[in-house]
Structures are given as structure tokens and as C-alpha cells.
Design an enzyme around this catalytic site. Structure first.
Site, PDB file in Angstrom:
ATOM      1  N   ARG A 131       6.750   6.906  -9.987  1.00  0.00           N
ATOM      2  CA  ARG A 131       6.503   5.745 -10.856  1.00  0.00           C
ATOM      3  C   ARG A 131       5.722   6.131 -12.113  1.00  0.00           C
ATOM      4  O   ARG A 131       5.897   5.520 -13.172  1.00  0.00           O
ATOM      5  CB  ARG A 131       5.746   4.658 -10.077  1.00  0.00           C
ATOM      6  CG  ARG A 131       5.604   3.331 -10.832  1.00  0.00           C
ATOM      7  CD  ARG A 131       5.019   2.260  -9.907  1.00  0.00           C
ATOM      8  NE  ARG A 131       4.957   0.957 -10.565  1.00  0.00           N
ATOM      9  CZ  ARG A 131       3.857   0.420 -11.097  1.00  0.00           C
ATOM     10  NH1 ARG A 131       2.713   1.101 -11.052  1.00  0.00           N
ATOM     11  NH2 ARG A 131       3.881  -0.773 -11.673  1.00  0.00           N
ATOM     12  N   ILE A 149       6.189  -3.022 -16.560  1.00  0.00           N
ATOM     13  CA  ILE A 149       6.737  -2.455 -15.340  1.00  0.00           C
ATOM     14  C   ILE A 149       6.137  -3.292 -14.219  1.00  0.00           C
ATOM     15  O   ILE A 149       4.917  -3.487 -14.164  1.00  0.00           O
ATOM     16  CB  ILE A 149       6.411  -0.951 -15.197  1.00  0.00           C
ATOM     17  CG1 ILE A 149       7.025  -0.381 -13.901  1.00  0.00           C
ATOM     18  CG2 ILE A 149       4.923  -0.660 -15.270  1.00  0.00           C
ATOM     19  CD1 ILE A 149       6.936   1.143 -13.809  1.00  0.00           C
ATOM     20  N   SER A 150       6.988  -3.839 -13.354  1.00  0.00           N
ATOM     21  CA  SER A 150       6.519  -4.809 -12.360  1.00  0.00           C
ATOM     22  C   SER A 150       5.556  -4.184 -11.354  1.00  0.00           C
ATOM     23  O   SER A 150       5.591  -2.985 -11.092  1.00  0.00           O
ATOM     24  CB  SER A 150       7.711  -5.417 -11.602  1.00  0.00           C
ATOM     25  OG  SER A 150       8.449  -6.271 -12.438  1.00  0.00           O
ATOM     26  N   GLN A 151       4.724  -5.046 -10.792  1.00  0.00           N
ATOM     27  CA  GLN A 151       3.812  -4.659  -9.720  1.00  0.00           C
ATOM     28  C   GLN A 151       4.641  -4.076  -8.565  1.00  0.00           C
ATOM     29  O   GLN A 151       5.675  -4.644  -8.193  1.00  0.00           O
ATOM     30  CB  GLN A 151       3.068  -5.912  -9.271  1.00  0.00           C
ATOM     31  CG  GLN A 151       2.093  -5.715  -8.143  1.00  0.00           C
ATOM     32  CD  GLN A 151       1.453  -7.045  -7.743  1.00  0.00           C
ATOM     33  OE1 GLN A 151       1.626  -8.059  -8.400  1.00  0.00           O
ATOM     34  NE2 GLN A 151       0.711  -7.024  -6.649  1.00  0.00           N
ATOM     35  N   PRO A 152       4.228  -2.955  -7.981  1.00  0.00           N
ATOM     36  CA  PRO A 152       4.998  -2.366  -6.879  1.00  0.00           C
ATOM     37  C   PRO A 152       5.286  -3.340  -5.734  1.00  0.00           C
ATOM     38  O   PRO A 152       6.388  -3.340  -5.185  1.00  0.00           O
ATOM     39  CB  PRO A 152       4.118  -1.197  -6.428  1.00  0.00           C
ATOM     40  CG  PRO A 152       3.412  -0.772  -7.674  1.00  0.00           C
ATOM     41  CD  PRO A 152       3.127  -2.059  -8.408  1.00  0.00           C
TER      42      PRO A 152
END
Length: 213
Positions: free
Chosen positions: A37, A63-66
Site C-alpha cells: 500500500r 486512498i480509502s481507509q484499509p
């Protein structure tokens, strides 16, 4: 493009955190644990890459939260070789997760700057969607429909009928619906005219870009 033991260790810690937060699909967790990531972010922000939070990537996008990536992917129940449409390529991280799971991925990005950058980057990493499109996510990709699954990675003010129509019977659409926050929503297509709908609480996404003809 460095990815070493230190980064892998941080990924392992992230996977354990996601497991504690309720992600139970081991294939999804394995994909998260495999994908570097930190390479999807500016190198100066590497320390943020394996924290469970969203992060700006430019062009007004994140970038989205995991956890969010893992949660949406888990809802999709991805199987190898399924034809999946992603609305909002963004950094390419969610696309990489879907490719890692063996999906035949079709993905649309509305931001020209991100589209060009991500297209090159995914190819460099070895994640190759079947088709990447610069276009309007509200319209989907009618010429490639129907799809087994559709995932929307931006906050949609409403559910586009075009996306529902592009699902196979038995297919799933995962979409965050609303202004801010959004409600994570899952549609299961039961027949040509009927859908089951489930909701899964509040999430926060950048808004899906305006519908333009």
C-alpha cells in the site's frame, strides 16, 4: 519501488487490526497483506501507509481507509474470474485488491490526472485490469455489461439505475449512498426486476463526481 521486510511487517500488523475489527474473509485479508500500500502513496508519507485511515492522493481524492477497502471487498464475495466493475479507480489500491483476488476487472476513473497516473502505475506493479476507462461512473460500462459484481468507491448521492441494470441476475452492487456520511449499501439482484437491499452503517467517502452527459 522498495518493498522489504519492514513494510511486510507493517502489513501483517494491519491485517491483524482488520481481523480484530471484524474482517473475516481470509482471502481479502491475504490480499491486503500482499499488496504494498505504501507504493500507492507519496514516498514521504510511507509511515501513514499501514495505519487504518484514508489519505489524500491529489486531485481532491483519497486512498480509502484499509478497513473500508476490506469491508467493501468482503461484501462483494469475490470469486476468481468474476467480471467486476469498479467505479472510481482512484489510486488503484482497491483495483489491486480485486486483481489479487482473481477478478476480471473493469474500472472507471473520472479524474484525467489520476486516470493516466494510475493506469501506468498498476501496470508497473503487475496488476492489469481487463479494461480501464476515463469516463462517467454514473453510466457504468454498458458495452461490457453484464457484470457479476459492481463496487462504487465514492459517495453516491443516489443509486444509479444504469449500474443496477448492468448486473447479472445473482449479482451484487456495493455502494456508499448519501451525502456525508454515506450508508454502505448492498444490492443483490434476484430477478430482472427485483433486488434485495441491505445496509451496513455509516462510512465517509469523497463524493462521486457530478453526473455529466
Amino acid at each position: 519501488m522498495k518493498d522489504g521486510f519492514r513494510q511486510q511487517g507493517k502489513r501483517n500488523q494491519l491485517v491483524e487490526l482488520l481481523r480484530e475489527k471484524g474482517i473475516i474473509d481470509e482471502k481479502v485479508l491475504s490480499a491486503i497483506g500482499s499488496i504494498p500500500r505504501h507504493l500507492f502513496m507519496d514516498s514521504s508519507f510511507e509511515d501513514h501507509a499501514y495505519q487504518d485511515k484514508a489519505f489524500p492522493i491529489g486531485a481532491g481524492q483519497t486512498i480509502s481507509q484499509p478497513f473500508t477497502v476490506a469491508f467493501q471487498t468482503q461484501l462483494l464475495e469475490v470469486k476468481p474470474d468474476e467480471k467486476i466493475l469498479e467505479i472510481g479507480t482512484g489510486s488503484g489500491y482497491q483495483a489491486a485488491v480485486l486483481c489479487e483476488l482473481g477478478a476480471k476487472l473493469y474500472t472507471i476513473e473520472r479524474q484525467q490526472e489520476l486516470f493516466k497516473k494510475t493506469q501506468k502505475f498498476l501496470d508497473k506493479l503487475g496488476y492489469r485490469p481487463k479494461y480501464m476507462s476515463f469516463g462517467d461512473g454514473y453510466k457504468g460500462l454498458k458495452e461490457y455489461a453484464p457484470f457479476d459484481k459492481i463496487i462504487v468507491t465514492a459517495g453516491a448521492p443516489f443509486v444509479p439505475k444504469s449500474l443496477l441494470s448492468q448486473l447479472i441476475v445473482g449479482g451484487k452492487l456495493v455502494i456508499p449512498v448519501g451525502e456525508n456520511p454515506q450508508i454502505m449499501t448492498l444490492f443483490d439482484r434476484k430477478s430482472q426486476r427485483s433486488f434485495d437491499k441491505q445496509t451496513f452503517g455509516e462510512f465517509r467517502f469523497v463524493p462521486m463526481l457530478e453526473n455529466k452527459s
